[in-house]
Write a protein that holds these residues in place. Structure first.
Motif, short mmCIF file in Angstrom:
data_model
loop_
_atom_site.label_atom_id
_atom_site.label_comp_id
_atom_site.label_asym_id
_atom_site.label_seq_id
_atom_site.Cartn_x
_atom_site.Cartn_y
_atom_site.Cartn_z
N GLN A 158 0.68 -1.35 0.11
CA GLN A 158 -0.01 0.17 0.12
C GLN A 158 1.05 1.05 -0.19
O GLN A 158 0.72 2.19 -0.83
N SER B 191 -3.47 6.95 -4.96
CA SER B 191 -4.29 7.06 -3.88
C SER B 191 -5.10 5.89 -3.31
O SER B 191 -5.51 5.91 -2.25
N ASP B 192 -5.45 4.82 -4.32
CA ASP B 192 -6.20 3.85 -4.05
C ASP B 192 -5.25 2.49 -4.01
O ASP B 192 -5.16 2.06 -5.28
N TYR C 299 -6.61 0.03 -6.40
CA TYR C 299 -6.39 0.55 -8.13
C TYR C 299 -4.84 0.11 -8.32
O TYR C 299 -4.81 -0.35 -9.48
#
Length: 310
Positions: free
Chosen positions: A273, A282-283, A286
């Motif tokens: 992450q 940011s995701d 994704y």
């Protein structure tokens, strides 16, 4: 053939004829997977390893690593695939990932071998540029006696060796700058003193595109941004990029993101992450989908697969 025959005079080239055999893959020559710790830059003297193997390094290759050998004194042969090239010192030898190579050294050999994670090179082997093409094949470049660029290359490699010996390779900017200078100047000498003379307008555009991607890839700029910076239409830029390497602009941008993600996954223990955040995602979900689309594996799967190889 792993190196263009025109790079070296025919009289200085001998063909090595040996039975075909499996070519081993190493991080550092002679070490089994897992023997060496993770690193992006490793330096050792040439005698320290070659003396352990009776001054002969058999044919092998590296998957993730680019190598630079600086040979200051002594003599020997550089073996690129089936070709044998006599070494005249001082010389710089560059070897890209996956290239089959080996060496035979005299006992008075001296110099350094630098093993570098290819993702830390500002210009990647095979990039759509004159330097990228030069880096993509093994090269043996003699440094002319008394040449200013040759002296600078030697001094810079000595400084780089000192940086690694002092364990100052954490902040990568200085060492990467040393590497960039050495490779560009060595390529210039290899090309006969002119690293721009044969460059076309489109090659200059691609050189600039590579630099812009290196500068902005974490911002996820679209391909239209790069076209605008180069004063071209997106269609025209895509046409140039495809003509030189078969990919479009967005594929180059994606490739740079994947190269950096793989470097972080391979050489750090940073959570997936956090790596995604560092690369401008940011995701986290994704980021994982993007990585899997490009590589066929999720970031965690890719890291585990690499750990099993080490």
């Amino acid at each position: 053939m792993d190196i263009a025959a025109k790079k070296l005079h025919k009289s200085n080239m001998r063909t090595q004829r040996k039975p075909m055999r499996s070519i081993p893959t190493y991080d550092l020559y002679g070490e089994k997977a897992g023997d060496s710790p993770a690193f992006w830059l490793h330096c050792e003297t040439i005698p320290s390893r070659s003396s352990l193997h009776h001054w002969e390094i058999g044919l092998h290759r590296h998957e993730q690593f680019f190598q630079i050998l600086y040979i200051e004194t002594g003599s020997g042969d550089a073996i690129f695939g089936d070709e044998v090239h006599p070494i005249v010192t001082p010389a710089v030898i560059t070897v890209p990932p996956f290239a089959r190579h080996g060496f035979r050294f005299s006992k008075d050999i001296d110099g350094y071998v630098f093993t570098i994670s290819a993702s830390h090179l500002k210009t990647m082997p095979g990039d759509p540029s004159q330097l990228g093409e030069w880096l993509a094949t093994p090269q043996l470049t003699a440094l002319p006696q008394g040449d200013e660029d040759g002296r600078y290359i030697a001094k810079t490699l000595h400084r780089l060796a000192a940086e690694t010996a002092a364990r100052r390779t954490g902040p990568a900017d200085l060492c990467e700058a040393y590497l960039t200078a050495v490779l560009r100047l060595t390529a210039r000498i290899s090309a006969g003193g002119d690293d721009e003379g044969g460059t076309t307008e489109n090659e200059r555009r691609l050189n600039r595109l590579t630099g812009l991607i290196h500068q902005h890839f974490r911002s996820h700029k679209p391909s239209t941004f790069y076209a605008s910076e180069l004063g071209l239409s997106p269609t025209h830029l895509n046409r140039i990029v495809k003509q030189h390497n078969g990919r479009n602009t967005q594929m180059l941008i994606n490739g740079k993101l994947i190269d950096e993600a793989q470097r972080e996954l391979l050489f750090t223990q940073i959570p997936v992450q956090e790596i995604g955040y560092r690369l401008g995602f940011s995701d986290p979900a994704y980021f994982s989908r993007f990585f899997q689309t490009q590589t066929g594996l999720s970031p965690r799967q890719w890291r585990l697969a690499q750990d099993r190889k080490r």
